[in-house]
Every structure is written in C-alpha cells, then in structure tokens.
Design a protein around this motif. Sequence first.
Motif, PDB file in Angstrom:
ATOM      1  N   LEU B  60       0.830  -1.213   0.000  1.00 42.57           N
ATOM      2  CA  LEU B  60       0.000   0.000   0.000  1.00 42.57           C
ATOM      3  C   LEU B  60       0.864   1.263   0.000  1.00 42.57           C
ATOM      4  O   LEU B  60       0.640   2.197  -0.779  1.00 42.57           O
ATOM      5  CB  LEU B  60      -0.899  -0.025   1.240  1.00 42.57           C
ATOM      6  CG  LEU B  60      -1.837   1.170   1.421  1.00 42.57           C
ATOM      7  CD1 LEU B  60      -3.019   1.056   0.467  1.00 42.57           C
ATOM      8  CD2 LEU B  60      -2.327   1.265   2.861  1.00 42.57           C
ATOM      9  N   LEU B  61       1.873   1.280   0.867  1.00 41.56           N
ATOM     10  CA  LEU B  61       2.715   2.480   0.985  1.00 41.56           C
ATOM     11  C   LEU B  61       3.551   2.702  -0.273  1.00 41.56           C
ATOM     12  O   LEU B  61       3.715   3.833  -0.735  1.00 41.56           O
ATOM     13  CB  LEU B  61       3.628   2.365   2.218  1.00 41.56           C
ATOM     14  CG  LEU B  61       2.886   2.322   3.556  1.00 41.56           C
ATOM     15  CD1 LEU B  61       3.848   2.119   4.710  1.00 41.56           C
ATOM     16  CD2 LEU B  61       2.061   3.590   3.761  1.00 41.56           C
ATOM     17  N   LEU B  62       4.069   1.602  -0.816  1.00 36.40           N
ATOM     18  CA  LEU B  62       4.859   1.726  -2.046  1.00 36.40           C
ATOM     19  C   LEU B  62       3.991   2.282  -3.177  1.00 36.40           C
ATOM     20  O   LEU B  62       4.439   3.066  -4.001  1.00 36.40           O
ATOM     21  CB  LEU B  62       5.433   0.360  -2.457  1.00 36.40           C
ATOM     22  CG  LEU B  62       6.590  -0.154  -1.612  1.00 36.40           C
ATOM     23  CD1 LEU B  62       6.972  -1.573  -2.019  1.00 36.40           C
ATOM     24  CD2 LEU B  62       7.802   0.765  -1.742  1.00 36.40           C
ATOM     25  N   PHE B  63       2.732   1.869  -3.169  1.00 44.16           N
ATOM     26  CA  PHE B  63       1.805   2.353  -4.197  1.00 44.16           C
ATOM     27  C   PHE B  63       1.483   3.827  -3.984  1.00 44.16           C
ATOM     28  O   PHE B  63       1.557   4.645  -4.903  1.00 44.16           O
ATOM     29  CB  PHE B  63       0.527   1.508  -4.169  1.00 44.16           C
ATOM     30  CG  PHE B  63      -0.518   1.983  -5.139  1.00 44.16           C
ATOM     31  CD1 PHE B  63      -0.338   1.792  -6.503  1.00 44.16           C
ATOM     32  CD2 PHE B  63      -1.668   2.618  -4.694  1.00 44.16           C
ATOM     33  CE1 PHE B  63      -1.294   2.231  -7.416  1.00 44.16           C
ATOM     34  CE2 PHE B  63      -2.631   3.056  -5.599  1.00 44.16           C
ATOM     35  CZ  PHE B  63      -2.439   2.868  -6.947  1.00 44.16           C
ATOM     36  N   ARG B  64       1.181   4.176  -2.742  1.00 43.46           N
ATOM     37  CA  ARG B  64       0.789   5.551  -2.441  1.00 43.46           C
ATOM     38  C   ARG B  64       1.924   6.545  -2.675  1.00 43.46           C
ATOM     39  O   ARG B  64       1.734   7.598  -3.257  1.00 43.46           O
ATOM     40  CB  ARG B  64       0.374   5.658  -0.975  1.00 43.46           C
ATOM     41  CG  ARG B  64      -1.090   5.425  -0.755  1.00 43.46           C
ATOM     42  CD  ARG B  64      -1.436   5.888   0.644  1.00 43.46           C
ATOM     43  NE  ARG B  64      -2.736   5.375   1.040  1.00 43.46           N
ATOM     44  CZ  ARG B  64      -3.128   5.297   2.300  1.00 43.46           C
ATOM     45  NH1 ARG B  64      -2.295   5.664   3.270  1.00 43.46           N
ATOM     46  NH2 ARG B  64      -4.326   4.837   2.595  1.00 43.46           N
ATOM     47  N   HIS B  65       3.093   6.204  -2.168  1.00 44.15           N
ATOM     48  CA  HIS B  65       4.178   7.189  -2.145  1.00 44.15           C
ATOM     49  C   HIS B  65       5.091   7.110  -3.351  1.00 44.15           C
ATOM     50  O   HIS B  65       5.736   8.081  -3.708  1.00 44.15           O
ATOM     51  CB  HIS B  65       4.997   7.029  -0.858  1.00 44.15           C
ATOM     52  CG  HIS B  65       4.177   7.261   0.375  1.00 44.15           C
ATOM     53  ND1 HIS B  65       3.528   8.453   0.603  1.00 44.15           N
ATOM     54  CD2 HIS B  65       3.861   6.459   1.411  1.00 44.15           C
ATOM     55  CE1 HIS B  65       2.864   8.372   1.749  1.00 44.15           C
ATOM     56  NE2 HIS B  65       3.035   7.160   2.250  1.00 44.15           N
ATOM     57  N   PHE B  66       5.183   5.928  -3.957  1.00 43.45           N
ATOM     58  CA  PHE B  66       6.122   5.804  -5.078  1.00 43.45           C
ATOM     59  C   PHE B  66       5.435   5.329  -6.348  1.00 43.45           C
ATOM     60  O   PHE B  66       6.097   5.129  -7.361  1.00 43.45           O
ATOM     61  CB  PHE B  66       7.254   4.837  -4.725  1.00 43.45           C
ATOM     62  CG  PHE B  66       8.017   5.244  -3.494  1.00 43.45           C
ATOM     63  CD1 PHE B  66       8.978   6.256  -3.559  1.00 43.45           C
ATOM     64  CD2 PHE B  66       7.748   4.653  -2.274  1.00 43.45           C
ATOM     65  CE1 PHE B  66       9.664   6.641  -2.430  1.00 43.45           C
ATOM     66  CE2 PHE B  66       8.445   5.040  -1.130  1.00 43.45           C
ATOM     67  CZ  PHE B  66       9.400   6.043  -1.205  1.00 43.45           C
ATOM     68  N   GLY B  67       4.141   5.136  -6.277  1.00 43.26           N
ATOM     69  CA  GLY B  67       3.410   4.681  -7.458  1.00 43.26           C
ATOM     70  C   GLY B  67       3.833   3.299  -7.940  1.00 43.26           C
ATOM     71  O   GLY B  67       3.669   2.961  -9.110  1.00 43.26           O
ATOM     72  N   ILE B  68       4.414   2.505  -7.049  1.00 37.84           N
ATOM     73  CA  ILE B  68       4.844   1.157  -7.460  1.00 37.84           C
ATOM     74  C   ILE B  68       3.622   0.260  -7.599  1.00 37.84           C
ATOM     75  O   ILE B  68       2.802   0.169  -6.682  1.00 37.84           O
ATOM     76  CB  ILE B  68       5.844   0.594  -6.436  1.00 37.84           C
ATOM     77  CG1 ILE B  68       7.150   1.373  -6.578  1.00 37.84           C
ATOM     78  CG2 ILE B  68       6.065  -0.895  -6.627  1.00 37.84           C
ATOM     79  CD1 ILE B  68       8.210   0.988  -5.592  1.00 37.84           C
TER      80      ILE B  68
END
Lengths: 240, 296
Positions: B60-68
């Motif tokens: 979730l965090l990788l998606f939110r903050h880095f768009g991964i």
Amino acid sequence: MSDLHTPELEQLRLSNVHAFYGESHILHGIDMKVHRGELVTLLGRNGSGRSTILKSIMGMVGRRTGSIMINGKETATLPAFRIPRLGAGYCPEERGIFASLDVEENLLLPPTVRSGGMNLDEIYEMFPNLYERRRSQGTRLSGGEQQMLAMARILRTGANLLLLDEITEGLAPVIVQKLAEVLVKLKEKNLTIILVEQNFCFAAPLADRHYLIEHGRIIEEISAAELPGQMELLHRQLGV
Amino acid sequence: MNLALFDIPAAVLLGQLMLGLINGAFYALLSLGLAIIFGLLKVINFAHGAQYMLGAFLALLLFRHFGIDYWTALLLVPILVGLFGCALERFLLRPVAGESHLYSLLLTFGLALIIQGTFTNLYGSSGNAYPIPAALRGALSLGFMHLPTYRAWVIVAALTVCLAAWLIIEKTRLGAYLRAGTENPQLMQAFGINIPFLVTVTYGFGVALAAFAGVLAAPLYSVSPGMGANLLIVVFAVVVIGGMGSIVGAVITGLAMGLIEGLTKVFYPQAATTVIFLVMVLVLLVKPNGLFGKEA
Ligand SMILES: Nc1ncnc2c1ncn2[C@@H]1O[C@H](COP(=O)(O)OP(=O)(O)O)[C@@H](O)[C@H]1O
Ligand SMILES: [Mg+2]
C-alpha cells in the motif's frame, strides 16, 4: 597431491584437549597424533570418552580447549561446519540416517569437501545393497545397510580423515566381515582412519596403533607390533 | 441448475465453497510458512500475522508514495520483508536459540505487538483500500456463479506458490538440506553445512511467504494494522490440525479448513467462525500430533 605418499605426514594432532558438556568435564588433556594412511583405534570401556574424542574433533561438544590440527590447520576457533572442509568425515555411533530422505538423497547429502572422493557408481559397486534400495526411505534399511549407508555417505565427499564410531555395533558377522573388507580397501587408498570399536577381534588385525582410553585420558598407546605383549593389560581394561 | 440440497440452491453452496477456497488459500500460504519455520528453527513464529500485515501495508505504501504497481509489489515486497525477517533471525532470534522455547515464543509475540503498535500509531487502526490491478478487474462466469477475476487469481497464485515451495523442499538439494537439518542440525554441521546460515534463510523464506500472502490480500481485504492478528489465530489452529512442521499437512489442511468454513456458512452460519477450533479439539483428542504429524 604430491605429499600423498609421504608416510610420516601428520594428518591429525590433538594437544592437551579438554572437552565439556555443560558443566561436565569429559576429556582431560588428550594428546594424540595420527599420520596419513594410518588406522588407529580408540579402545576403552563404555563411557570412557571415545565418542567424545571424535565429537571434539568435529566441533560437536559443548566446549573444548587445547589444540586440534587437521591437515595442518588449527580448528579450535573454526565454526563446526568448517571442519569437514579440512577433510574430516564423521560416521556417528547412532548412524544418523535421515528418515525424511531416501537412500540416494542420504548418500548425496554431504557436500564434496575435496577432490578424490568416490563417485556414485564406485559406491554402489562397493555396496550393491544400497543400489538396490536407493529409492527406499533411509531408515527403512536394515541395521547393516544403514551402517553401509553411513559409511558410504562420507566416502563420496573426498574426506581423507575418517572418524568411525562403533561401526560394527549390533551387526551380523557377515556384515562385520564386509565392513572389514571395506576398511582394507580404504587403507589401500591411503585414507586415515580413526576407529572407535568394542569388537577387538575386528579392530586388531586392521589397526596400526591403539589408544587405550579411560576416564577421558589416554592411559596407553600400543602399536600393532607391541600388541601381543600388551594383551594382559587389554584383558584387564576391556575384558577381551 | 437448482439442485436443491437441504433446500439450498447449488449456486449458493458452490459460491460459499469458492469463498472458502480463497480463505483456505491464505490459510495454506500462512501455515506453510509457519510449518517451514517451526520445522528447522523449532520456533513458533508469533510475528507471522504482523509480517503478513507488513506485506500488505508495504504494498500500500509503495503504491501511495512511489506509485509502485501491484505486480512489482508482488515480487518486491516479499523480498524486502523476507530480508527484514533474515535480520530479525540473525540479531534477535539467534541469541536466544539455545534457550527454552518460551524465549523465542515471547520474543516473536513481542515483535508482533511492536510492529502492529507502530503501524497503528502511524496510520490509525482503520482499514485502507488497495486498488485491484487493472488486468484482474471484472468477473469470470463459471456457470453457477460470477467469480471476481481477482479472487480466481488469488487461488491460482497461492496454490502455485505452495506447489513451488513443496517442489523446492521435496525435490531439490536445498530442500534435502532443509529436511535433514530439521531432523538433525548438528550432524548436518558435521557434514559441512552452514546451519546458522540455513536457519536465517529459512526464517526469511517463511516470512517472505507471509508477506506474499499480505500483498495478495491487500486488494481483497482492507489493509489495516490488525489484519494479521485476527487471521493468525485461525492459522495456528490450522497448523495444529495439520501437525506442527508438516509441509504438506499445512497446505492441505489450510485448503480443507477454508472449505469446511465455507460449508458451515451454508448449513449453520452461526458456527462458521468456530468450526475450525472445533475440528482442532477433535483432532487433538484423536491424533495429538495432528493429521499429518509424525508419531512422537
Ligand atoms: N551429550 C552429553 N551430555 C553430557 N554428558 C555426556 C554427553 N555425551 C556423553 N556424555 C558423558 O561423557 C562420558 C563419555 O561418553 P562417550 O564419549 O560417549 O563414551 P564412549 O564413547 O567411550 O562410550 C560419559 O560419562 C557420558 O555419560
Ligand atoms: Mg561411544
């Protein structure tokens, strides 16, 4: 290996080795020296510390002090898993066959530690029973077959210092005979062998030297030539 | 098709079985990791639920903050969390390895509380939605029901990973080391196997499996700090039923318990959340070592 046939090459040297299991002090200053190609036995009563000497060499006791050199390298500070790579192969008293592995997996388990080990074909030629049962679960084998497997397992790795703990224990005479033949072949290959044995009749004709162990000390060193003169002592110590 | 069984339409029955299979897939993945860890380390990994949550949260965090995206996360997150697991083993579990099992049990339990507490502090205890990846939106028509594509994917992915783990353990050299190390680590050292390293890697692998399950779960359940704690209780019951340390037992029991839960939802919904514990009690009475456990 150019030094392979140097008869006096020192393969193993223990100097003032003490070993402990927790608080119990088991070995009290063991000194011994074994040359390449020699077969020496550790004789003594049950509980005298023979297995503990082998375990100390393999780094399997709780704590040890003193010096243990294998092939000229000090092992006192090595983690246990590095010791086999100096050429030591260990066959434990309880055989240590793995139940979750089949016979061939057991055979192939120990990694090669140096070149010159036997390949799988040579092993199966020496132990045809193992070939027939190579897909069986390791612990489904008979006692004799398990002992063959425990021996064969370390012959594959190229280990040139074999520590064999009570390999004839509880086996039928034909199998003991077979093991004696195997040991003769291994001696011909110039392997160094330390044999812990109860069966004196098995060990005596094979051995170059004997160490007599009592209460964690070496009380006598007897060469094959001196053996006849020392039978009295052995009889007293071991009841043979 | 309306083959009535106890007046229950087949579609409802099959639908619940399918849902049960999805839950079962998660049980299987998580109990597999627990079983592998227990086998070699003899550690009951109470941090397993927190590590599963960590997987979901990290995705979730990788998606939110880095768009991964999801697919990258599915690969990256288990590696990162697995490495974190390796560090936990090396620096926290290894020092207590010689002590009573109670030490490692309390240690991993404490770790779980710390990890979960930290995330609650940082992100609150409410759930967060993770978007289903575009390629897995929509539903498949199975005739008797519409199965959301993502759920079908979860079953396939979880089973594939379980099968791969089983193949590695049963058919490879590394797996033979793991099995033999589980039986007699000291003798393995006497053969030259670096057991401390194998232990670290094995713990990391078990943790990575939990993180993988977490990423799989992220689009399905809401991502929250407590998501692992609730699940872990059930997974422990699954491990006990299957037999501590039995790899195959963990996977089969996980799937079977998911299905049993699904069936119970159809026939007696009130018992759906307790049925697994009921099975556990029965199994413990009849076979104390679990269905697939070795006789002591
Ligand atoms: N793991 C152990 N922990 C504590 N004491 C041990 C252990 N293994 C052996 N001993 C003790 O060490 C002594 C020597 O044992 P061992 O070397 O096995 O003798 P042997 O092989 O000559 O029969 C015995 O008194 C035995 O009780
Ligand atoms: Mg002994």
